[in-house]
Design a protein around this motif. Structure first.
Motif, PDB file in Angstrom:
ATOM      1  N   ASP B   8     -14.006  14.433 -39.704  1.00 30.89           N
ATOM      2  CA  ASP B   8     -14.864  13.376 -39.165  1.00 30.89           C
ATOM      3  C   ASP B   8     -15.604  12.626 -40.279  1.00 30.89           C
ATOM      4  OD1 ASP B   8     -15.956  11.840 -37.156  1.00 30.89           O
ATOM      5  OD2 ASP B   8     -17.761  13.092 -37.019  1.00 30.89           O
ATOM      6  N   LEU B   9     -14.866  12.212 -41.291  1.00 31.75           N
ATOM      7  CA  LEU B   9     -15.489  11.599 -42.460  1.00 31.75           C
ATOM      8  C   LEU B   9     -15.869  10.141 -42.195  1.00 31.75           C
ATOM      9  CD1 LEU B   9     -16.081  11.877 -45.571  1.00 31.75           C
ATOM     10  CD2 LEU B   9     -13.825  10.874 -45.903  1.00 31.75           C
ATOM     11  N   GLY B  21     -14.319   8.068 -39.398  1.00 30.41           N
ATOM     12  CA  GLY B  21     -13.821   9.213 -38.649  1.00 30.41           C
ATOM     13  C   GLY B  21     -12.436   9.641 -39.095  1.00 30.41           C
ATOM     14  N   VAL B  22     -12.349  10.140 -40.330  1.00 38.03           N
ATOM     15  CA  VAL B  22     -11.052  10.531 -40.878  1.00 38.03           C
ATOM     16  C   VAL B  22     -10.946  12.053 -40.924  1.00 38.03           C
ATOM     17  CG1 VAL B  22      -9.711  10.569 -43.011  1.00 38.03           C
ATOM     18  CG2 VAL B  22     -10.730   8.430 -42.240  1.00 38.03           C
ATOM     19  N   ASN B  23      -9.808  12.590 -40.454  1.00 35.20           N
ATOM     20  CA  ASN B  23      -9.531  14.025 -40.561  1.00 35.20           C
ATOM     21  C   ASN B  23      -8.275  14.214 -41.391  1.00 35.20           C
ATOM     22  OD1 ASN B  23     -11.623  14.950 -38.719  1.00 35.20           O
ATOM     23  ND2 ASN B  23     -10.395  13.898 -37.158  1.00 35.20           N
ATOM     24  N   ILE B  24      -8.392  15.003 -42.452  1.00 37.44           N
ATOM     25  CA  ILE B  24      -7.218  15.243 -43.301  1.00 37.44           C
ATOM     26  C   ILE B  24      -7.186  16.718 -43.695  1.00 37.44           C
ATOM     27  CG2 ILE B  24      -6.210  14.799 -45.593  1.00 37.44           C
ATOM     28  CD1 ILE B  24      -7.187  11.942 -45.388  1.00 37.44           C
ATOM     29  N   ASP B  25      -5.998  17.310 -43.664  1.00 37.68           N
ATOM     30  CA  ASP B  25      -5.809  18.667 -44.187  1.00 37.68           C
ATOM     31  C   ASP B  25      -4.858  18.596 -45.367  1.00 37.68           C
ATOM     32  OD1 ASP B  25      -7.376  20.044 -42.391  1.00 37.68           O
ATOM     33  OD2 ASP B  25      -5.771  20.113 -40.895  1.00 37.68           O
ATOM     34  N   TYR B 211      -0.247  10.927 -45.429  1.00 39.85           N
ATOM     35  CA  TYR B 211      -1.227  10.346 -44.512  1.00 39.85           C
ATOM     36  C   TYR B 211      -1.261   8.856 -44.774  1.00 39.85           C
ATOM     37  CZ  TYR B 211      -3.233  14.827 -43.139  1.00 39.85           C
ATOM     38  OH  TYR B 211      -3.427  16.059 -42.617  1.00 39.85           O
ATOM     39  N   LEU B 212      -1.168   8.050 -43.729  1.00 44.73           N
ATOM     40  CA  LEU B 212      -1.277   6.601 -43.885  1.00 44.73           C
ATOM     41  C   LEU B 212      -2.653   6.155 -43.403  1.00 44.73           C
ATOM     42  CD1 LEU B 212       2.008   4.805 -42.767  1.00 44.73           C
ATOM     43  CD2 LEU B 212       0.846   4.712 -44.969  1.00 44.73           C
ATOM     44  N   LYS B 217      -9.193   4.437 -40.823  1.00 43.45           N
ATOM     45  CA  LYS B 217      -8.693   5.499 -39.951  1.00 43.45           C
ATOM     46  C   LYS B 217      -7.316   5.968 -40.425  1.00 43.45           C
ATOM     47  CE  LYS B 217     -10.860   4.031 -35.605  1.00 43.45           C
ATOM     48  NZ  LYS B 217     -12.134   4.624 -35.962  1.00 43.45           N
ATOM     49  N   VAL B 218      -6.957   7.176 -40.000  1.00 41.98           N
ATOM     50  CA  VAL B 218      -5.605   7.657 -40.258  1.00 41.98           C
ATOM     51  C   VAL B 218      -4.705   7.027 -39.204  1.00 41.98           C
ATOM     52  CG1 VAL B 218      -4.090   9.656 -40.346  1.00 41.98           C
ATOM     53  CG2 VAL B 218      -6.425   9.825 -41.222  1.00 41.98           C
TER      54      VAL B 218
END
Lengths: 154, 267, 260
Positions: B8-9, B21-25, B211-212, B217-218
């Motif tokens: 939730d960046l 609201g970015v989620n990345i792993d 990730y694009l 946003k992603v």
């Protein structure tokens, strides 16, 4: 990152030059040498008026410097100037009835204390008081007196 | 558990949302690419992971530690285990290649000089620049500078390494060299790699996961193959580099004909 | 009208913000200073580029300022028949004022601007960021040694300036104008006080060195990382340093020599 020898040497020379300059300012330019005054003893003299005398002004006898003014206070009783003189230890045969006067070096020069030797066999010791004193000449007073006497004479 | 976990960046520059609201792993041992058009804040994302910037909202965890709640010394301890390759290489310009690579070793360890030398030569050998060790950074080409920077980034054997636009402005040969190096480094040293780039072909060649990002946003995520098969028009436009599509060729504004006929003439 | 007030307010806020950032940076730098004594070679490196490189300009300027003082002072004093006091005039002007102030201004122009440009360029080429990511704190590794070097160099440079200046005054006074050399030195020694004059001058130069280096480092560290931004920051270093030196000089002089 490791510096060459020449860097270290030049930096060393720079720091040395700075310290030498400071040393020159101390020894050659300022009165720093006076602080290495030999140890001495202190005597006190009271003056009616000290004019422009300052702490560290010279104390001389027959023109030879024998000490310095160490402190100047105002006596709360007599309202005279209470001057502490620091006399050098090597001049330890100054008679107790010596007179102290405040003179001016040249017309506009700095003021200093001149001592005139008395005739007693006893010598001044630490904490002694010089009784015979003569105040500084204040130019305005002299001119005032001169004009006053002139007017009286007519 | 992923090595880097972004949840939730949110990050703002003035009033403009860079991330919304970015989620990345980012998984261990893999090469993960973050892609997107210029100006989507990809480099900003790396600075956020490295703790150089603070997010306005959301968390970034690296190896289980929340980067932005660490103390100064804890953050620096964490950074010792992260490498970063800047776009410019960010070599220290007043010292030569050897000293640049030796810099992190000398700063962080008290190893004797002979050992530092061995380590540095080893790292330089692996990027093929052992014999360029006495050159100054100004004498290097862009590609060589990046390779030196890569050698420097891995001197302390970090757990992960972040690449900021590693392929931009490179000729085909040095591009190929870099692609190859990044791949080899990742496999040989068991690194986790994060690549920020907009060079589709090169990145897709080595990335395990992409990730694009666009508009904070992603937009899409998946393996390079998944992305190439994506049904989204936008993803297709980006991956194939088409000049017009959902992202218009023209800067948005008034109609051209209308502008010609009625537009104001600036004095 | 409202817009004017608003832009004034914005300007004020940004000034305070910069001041705040400047002080935070100073604190961070000062915290990095103690550990430098364990790695003094970093400081020596900077003493070389900050101090040694400024020596030549200080020597030449000091010599000429002293010579001019000798010439001008003589012309004034000779009207009162007091040309023997030339030594006092030259020494006091240099030791109290011109030594610390002029050498600080030269230092800001020579070393301060170079520091700002260097740090600014390191920032714009991502070298500072790169260090951060290598877990090396650039404030401690890059700024603190430069700060200490500036702080150490300045009083040394000012002392060199004053000493050379007194020598220049002596060259003109004795060599050219024929002032008696004994009187020149003895009057100078009698009237120049070690504590009152020389040490106060040294204190001034220490304060100036602190402030000028601080301004230079802050401007570089805070510069917009473009070539234009670095250029502007360099100009600001020189201008702000000059203001700070002259303003502080008044305050310090009032504290030291004025009976306020």
């Amino acid at each position: 990152m490791r510096q060459s020898k020449s860097t270290e040497i030049t930096v060393g020379m720079f720091v040395a030059a700075g310290l030498v300059a400071l040393f020159v300012l101390a020894m050659k330019v300022s009165n720093f040498t006076d602080f290495t005054d030999e140890a001495g003893y202190q005597v006190v003299a009271e003056f009616e008026n000290i004019g422009g005398l300052k702490v560290r002004s010279p104390v001389t006898m027959a023109g030879v410097r024998v000490g310095r003014v160490a402190a100047i206070d105002l006596s709360p009783v007599t309202y005279n100037a209470h001057v502490t003189l620091n006399l050098y230890g090597s001049f330890d045969t100054i008679p107790t009835d010596t007179a102290a006067s405040i003179y001016t070096a040249g017309l506009l020069g700095e003021q200093y204390i001149g001592l005139e030797a008395g005739a007693e066999d006893e010598f001044l010791k630490d904490g002694d008081v010089i009784e015979l004193t003569q105040p500084a000449l204040v130019l305005e007073q002299i001119i005032g007196q001169f004009l006053f006497s002139k007017a009286e004479g007519e | 558990m992923p090595l880097v976990k972004i949840r939730d960046l949110h990050f703002y520059r003035g009033n403009r949302a860079i991330f919304d609201g970015v989620n990345i792993d980012i998984h261990r041992g893999k090469i993960t690419a973050i892609m997107g058009p210029s100006g989507t804040g990809k480099t900003t994302l790396l600075s956020l992971i490295g703790g150089q910037l603070r997010p306005d909202k959301g968390t970034i965890e690296v190896d289980g530690q929340n980067v932005h709640t660490l103390s100064h010394s804890e953050l620096y301890a964490l950074r010792k285990r992260m490498g970063m390759l800047f776009q410019s290489g960010a070599l220290l310009t007043d010292i030569n290649v050897f000293d640049n690579v030796a810099f992190p070793i000398r700063e962080h360890t008290k190893l004797p000089e002979t050992m530092v030398r061995d380590l540095v030569l080893m790292k330089l050998q692996s990027v093929g620049l052992r014999c360029a060790r006495n050159l100054m950074p100004s004498e290097l080409s862009g590609g060589m500078a990046r390779r030196v920077a890569l050698a420097r980034a891995v001197t302390l054997d970090p757990m992960m390494i972040m690449y900021d636009e590693p392929f931009t402005g490179q000729d085909p040969i040095s591009m190929g060299t870099l692609v190859n190096l990044i791949h080899r480094m990742n496999d040989a040293m068991g690194l986790t790699s994060v690549i920020v780039s907009h060079d589709v072909a090169e990145t897709a060649e080595i990335a395990d996961y992409i990730y694009l990002l666009s508009g904070g946003k992603v937009i899409e995520k998946g393996s390079p193959e998944q992305l190439k098969r994506s049904s989204s028009q936008w993803v297709q436009q980006f991956m194939q580099g088409l000049p017009d599509g959902p992202v218009p060729f023209h800067y948005p504004g008034t109609d051209f004909a209308d502008d010609l006929l009625n537009g104001e003439v600036s004095a | 009208m409202i817009d004017t007030i608003r832009s004034l307010g914005r300007w004020g806020l940004s000034v305070f913000e910069r001041l705040g950032r400047g002080h935070l940076l100073l604190l961070a730098i000062l915290r990095g200073v103690p550990e430098l004594f364990l790695r003094f070679s970093l400081v020596i490196q900077q003493l070389f580029s900050v101090g040694v490189h400024s020596v030549l300009i200080i020597l030449i300027s000091g010599l000429f300022v002293g010579m001019v003082l000798g010439l001008q002072g003589y012309n004034t004093l000779v009207d009162f028949g007091a040309e023997e006091s030339l030594g006092v005039l030259v020494a006091l002007s240099l030791v109290r004022e011109l030594g610390p102030v002029v050498s600080a201004l030269l230092f800001a122009g020579r070393a301060g601007s170079a520091l700002t440009a260097e740090i600014g360029l390191m920032k714009s080429t991502e070298q500072l960021s790169g260090m951060e990511m290598m877990a090396v704190d650039p404030v401690r590794r890059v700024l603190a040694p430069r700060f200490l070097a500036g702080f150490i160099s300045m009083p040394l440079l000012a002392a060199i300036f004053s000493a050379v200046g007194v020598f220049g005054g002596f060259l003109v006074g004795h060599g050219l104008l024929g002032v008696d050399d004994g009187a020149f030195w003895s009057q100078m020694q009698a009237k120049t006080d070690w504590y009152e004059d020389v040490l106060n001058g040294v204190i001034k130069s220490i304060v100036f060195g602190f402030v000028v280096t601080w301004i230079a480092l802050f401007e570089g560290y805070d510069a917009t990382p473009t070539s234009e931004g670095v250029g502007r920051a360099t100009t600001r270093t020189v201008v702000h340093s000059a203001f700070a030196i002259l303003g502080l000089d008044f305050v310090l002089t009032a504290l030291m020599f004025g009976d306020v």
